[in-house]
Write a protein that holds these residues in place. Structure first.
Motif, PDB file in Angstrom:
ATOM      1  N   VAL A  99       0.863  -1.173   0.000  1.00 33.57           N
ATOM      2  CA  VAL A  99       0.000   0.000   0.000  1.00 33.57           C
ATOM      3  C   VAL A  99       0.903   1.228   0.000  1.00 33.57           C
ATOM      4  N   SER A 100       0.585   2.228  -0.804  1.00 39.95           N
ATOM      5  CA  SER A 100       1.470   3.392  -0.913  1.00 39.95           C
ATOM      6  C   SER A 100       1.379   4.277   0.321  1.00 39.95           C
ATOM      7  N   SER A 101       2.439   5.046   0.531  1.00 39.53           N
ATOM      8  CA  SER A 101       2.458   6.007   1.629  1.00 39.53           C
ATOM      9  C   SER A 101       1.318   7.007   1.487  1.00 39.53           C
ATOM     10  N   TYR A 102       1.042   7.409   0.260  1.00 41.12           N
ATOM     11  CA  TYR A 102      -0.044   8.357   0.014  1.00 41.12           C
ATOM     12  C   TYR A 102      -1.377   7.780   0.480  1.00 41.12           C
ATOM     13  N   GLN A 103      -1.654   6.543   0.106  1.00 37.14           N
ATOM     14  CA  GLN A 103      -2.918   5.924   0.501  1.00 37.14           C
ATOM     15  C   GLN A 103      -3.034   5.820   2.018  1.00 37.14           C
ATOM     16  N   LEU A 104      -1.935   5.490   2.674  1.00 30.50           N
ATOM     17  CA  LEU A 104      -1.959   5.333   4.122  1.00 30.50           C
ATOM     18  C   LEU A 104      -2.194   6.647   4.857  1.00 30.50           C
ATOM     19  N   THR A 105      -1.736   7.744   4.287  1.00 29.94           N
ATOM     20  CA  THR A 105      -1.836   9.025   4.992  1.00 29.94           C
ATOM     21  C   THR A 105      -3.077   9.826   4.612  1.00 29.94           C
ATOM     22  N   GLN A 106      -3.857   9.336   3.677  1.00 28.90           N
ATOM     23  CA  GLN A 106      -5.103  10.010   3.323  1.00 28.90           C
ATOM     24  C   GLN A 106      -6.220   9.462   4.191  1.00 28.90           C
ATOM     25  N   PHE A 111      -7.362   3.476   5.250  1.00 33.41           N
ATOM     26  CA  PHE A 111      -6.416   2.365   5.360  1.00 33.41           C
ATOM     27  C   PHE A 111      -5.729   2.303   6.718  1.00 33.41           C
ATOM     28  N   SER A 112      -5.580   3.443   7.368  1.00 30.42           N
ATOM     29  CA  SER A 112      -4.766   3.508   8.578  1.00 30.42           C
ATOM     30  C   SER A 112      -5.588   3.893   9.799  1.00 30.42           C
ATOM     31  N   PHE A 113      -5.265   3.265  10.924  1.00 29.24           N
ATOM     32  CA  PHE A 113      -5.913   3.591  12.200  1.00 29.24           C
ATOM     33  C   PHE A 113      -5.273   4.815  12.840  1.00 29.24           C
ATOM     34  N   ARG A 114      -4.223   5.332  12.230  1.00 28.39           N
ATOM     35  CA  ARG A 114      -3.547   6.500  12.791  1.00 28.39           C
ATOM     36  C   ARG A 114      -4.274   7.802  12.471  1.00 28.39           C
ATOM     37  N   TYR A 115      -5.194   7.753  11.526  1.00 36.28           N
ATOM     38  CA  TYR A 115      -5.925   8.945  11.124  1.00 36.28           C
ATOM     39  C   TYR A 115      -7.424   8.657  11.181  1.00 36.28           C
ATOM     40  N   LYS A 116      -8.182   9.579  11.724  1.00 38.58           N
ATOM     41  CA  LYS A 116      -9.624   9.404  11.807  1.00 38.58           C
ATOM     42  C   LYS A 116     -10.227   9.618  10.423  1.00 38.58           C
ATOM     43  N   GLY A 117     -10.914   8.612   9.949  1.00 39.11           N
ATOM     44  CA  GLY A 117     -11.557   8.695   8.640  1.00 39.11           C
ATOM     45  C   GLY A 117     -12.562   7.585   8.491  1.00 39.11           C
ATOM     46  N   LEU A 118     -13.284   7.613   7.389  1.00 42.73           N
ATOM     47  CA  LEU A 118     -14.264   6.574   7.131  1.00 42.73           C
ATOM     48  C   LEU A 118     -13.574   5.242   6.890  1.00 42.73           C
ATOM     49  N   THR A 196      -3.195  -3.569  13.981  1.00 40.77           N
ATOM     50  CA  THR A 196      -2.475  -3.760  12.725  1.00 40.77           C
ATOM     51  C   THR A 196      -2.954  -4.989  11.964  1.00 40.77           C
ATOM     52  N   ARG A 197      -3.027  -6.119  12.622  1.00 39.76           N
ATOM     53  CA  ARG A 197      -3.362  -7.367  11.932  1.00 39.76           C
ATOM     54  C   ARG A 197      -4.816  -7.376  11.472  1.00 39.76           C
ATOM     55  N   THR A 198      -5.706  -6.830  12.289  1.00 36.77           N
ATOM     56  CA  THR A 198      -7.118  -6.795  11.899  1.00 36.77           C
ATOM     57  C   THR A 198      -7.322  -5.870  10.707  1.00 36.77           C
ATOM     58  N   PHE A 199      -6.678  -4.715  10.708  1.00 35.52           N
ATOM     59  CA  PHE A 199      -6.786  -3.805   9.565  1.00 35.52           C
ATOM     60  C   PHE A 199      -6.213  -4.447   8.305  1.00 35.52           C
ATOM     61  N   GLN A 200      -5.111  -5.186   8.447  1.00 38.42           N
ATOM     62  CA  GLN A 200      -4.553  -5.897   7.293  1.00 38.42           C
ATOM     63  C   GLN A 200      -5.571  -6.883   6.737  1.00 38.42           C
ATOM     64  N   ALA A 201      -6.199  -7.645   7.622  1.00 38.46           N
ATOM     65  CA  ALA A 201      -7.163  -8.648   7.184  1.00 38.46           C
ATOM     66  C   ALA A 201      -8.341  -8.010   6.447  1.00 38.46           C
ATOM     67  N   LEU A 202      -8.849  -6.927   6.980  1.00 37.33           N
ATOM     68  CA  LEU A 202      -9.985  -6.255   6.343  1.00 37.33           C
ATOM     69  C   LEU A 202      -9.599  -5.719   4.963  1.00 37.33           C
ATOM     70  N   ARG A 203      -8.413  -5.104   4.876  1.00 35.34           N
ATOM     71  CA  ARG A 203      -7.972  -4.556   3.588  1.00 35.34           C
ATOM     72  C   ARG A 203      -7.811  -5.659   2.548  1.00 35.34           C
ATOM     73  N   ILE A 204      -7.258  -6.799   2.967  1.00 38.76           N
ATOM     74  CA  ILE A 204      -7.061  -7.918   2.053  1.00 38.76           C
ATOM     75  C   ILE A 204      -8.394  -8.407   1.503  1.00 38.76           C
ATOM     76  N   VAL A 205      -9.386  -8.545   2.370  1.00 36.70           N
ATOM     77  CA  VAL A 205     -10.681  -9.061   1.935  1.00 36.70           C
ATOM     78  C   VAL A 205     -11.435  -8.042   1.094  1.00 36.70           C
ATOM     79  N   VAL A 206     -11.416  -6.790   1.514  1.00 42.23           N
ATOM     80  CA  VAL A 206     -12.115  -5.741   0.760  1.00 42.23           C
ATOM     81  C   VAL A 206     -11.605  -5.682  -0.679  1.00 42.23           C
ATOM     82  N   ASN A 207     -10.306  -5.879  -0.864  1.00 40.45           N
ATOM     83  CA  ASN A 207      -9.705  -5.758  -2.195  1.00 40.45           C
ATOM     84  C   ASN A 207      -9.428  -7.104  -2.868  1.00 40.45           C
ATOM     85  N   ASN A 208      -9.870  -8.185  -2.227  1.00 39.97           N
ATOM     86  CA  ASN A 208      -9.730  -9.519  -2.806  1.00 39.97           C
ATOM     87  C   ASN A 208      -8.265  -9.817  -3.163  1.00 39.97           C
TER      88      ASN A 208
END
Length: 291
Positions: A99-106, A111-118, A196-208
């Motif tokens: 995952v790109s740095s840009y995607q993680l920081t938006q 994508f990231s739990f470090r920033y409040k977002g949808l 970290t691991r739960t967010f990874q799992a969700l991202r993997i499934v969402v994007n197949n």
């Protein structure tokens, strides 16, 4: 759109891996991102052409801008590599699964739990189910199995139970807070965030992600000319195991690397994302005869 900043990992090793590609060859960059690896390859090998794919429309816009000086040698296609079929033989294929740095920081990408977002997490934010849709829909057992399988999370059942008890969720930070509460304080404040691991799992499934990777590993060797190079950068064990197994078992391929290439200490200090990167390289066997 903010500047799409993404520092490519293992860049010198990637450039070296394609040294045997013939002049006027074509390299497919399956995940072109901001065009970091592609620009280095175009500079080093002045006669090659690159076909760049990315399912993230914002990445495609950024890559076109970054690669404008090479525009006559670059063809961009906004698509998932699972939907791609080349119209010409390829001398090389590059796959950067990170995952790109840009995607993680938006924050709005989720994508990231470090920033409040949808809670979105879709690589292509115009298609498919979001992470919020997913966790608010699945039952507890399905959710626990998902988190265990794709996040390798030992507390998956406890986390799934807490999620179900506290849903619906809409934001990244709310979900991360509930997950952190499943851990004792000494772990909660450790080097790796409990979510970290739960967010990874969700991202993997969402994007197949695992299914499309398996498809690419099965089909891409047939796109290569004899002697063509396939280089894959993975960032977690689920990906790396698949790449290793495919390179070992595919009779069309010879391994160039028998162990994964990792970043040196200097790069790890300069680019934190490189710490988990593993590069494996193989070559299409050269005993086939072209028509």
């Amino acid at each position: 759109m903010d500047t799409f900043h993404h520092l490519p990992v293992l860049s010198s090793r990637i450039v070296e891996s394609f040294a045997s590609v013939p002049s006027y060859g074509v390299i497919l960059d399956c995940t072109i991102g901001g065009g970091g690896h592609a620009s280095l390859l175009l500079k080093q090998y002045p006669n090659i052409r690159i076909i760049g794919l990315d399912q993230d429309p914002e990445a495609c816009v950024a890559a076109r801008k970054h690669l404008a000086p090479f525009r006559h040698r670059v063809k961009m296609i906004s698509t998932n590599f699972a939907n791609f079929e080349p119209s010409e033989p390829l001398s090389g294929i590059l796959v950067d699964l990170g995952v790109s740095s840009y995607q993680l920081t938006q924050a709005e990408r989720g994508f990231s739990f470090r920033y409040k977002g949808l809670l979105d997490m879709r690589m292509n934010s115009t298609e498919g189910e979001t992470a919020a849709d997913l966790i608010n829909r699945l039952d507890e057992t399905e959710l626990a199995n998902l988190i265990f399988k794709y996040g390798e999370e030992r507390l998956s059942r406890r986390i799934a139970r807490r999620i179900v008890q506290n849903r619906p969720f809409a934001s990244t930070t709310d979900l991360a807070y509930v997950i952190a509460g499943c851990y004792p304080p000494k772990v909660r404040n450790g080097r790796i965030h409990p979510a970290t691991r739960t967010f990874q799992a969700l991202r993997i499934v969402v994007n197949n992600e695992m299914q499309v990777l398996d498809q690419l590993l099965a089909t891409s060797p047939s796109w290569l000319t004899p002697g063509g190079i396939l280089s894959v950068i993975s960032f977690h064990s689920l990906e790396d195991r698949r790449v290793k197994r495919s390179f070992l078992n595919d009779e069309r391929l010879d391994r160039v690397t028998h162990k994964p290439i990792i970043a040196d200490e200097f790069e790890k200090k300069q680019n934190i994302r490189s710490r988990s990167a593993k590069l494996r390289i193989c070559r299409r066997k050269g005993d086939e005869r072209q028509d």
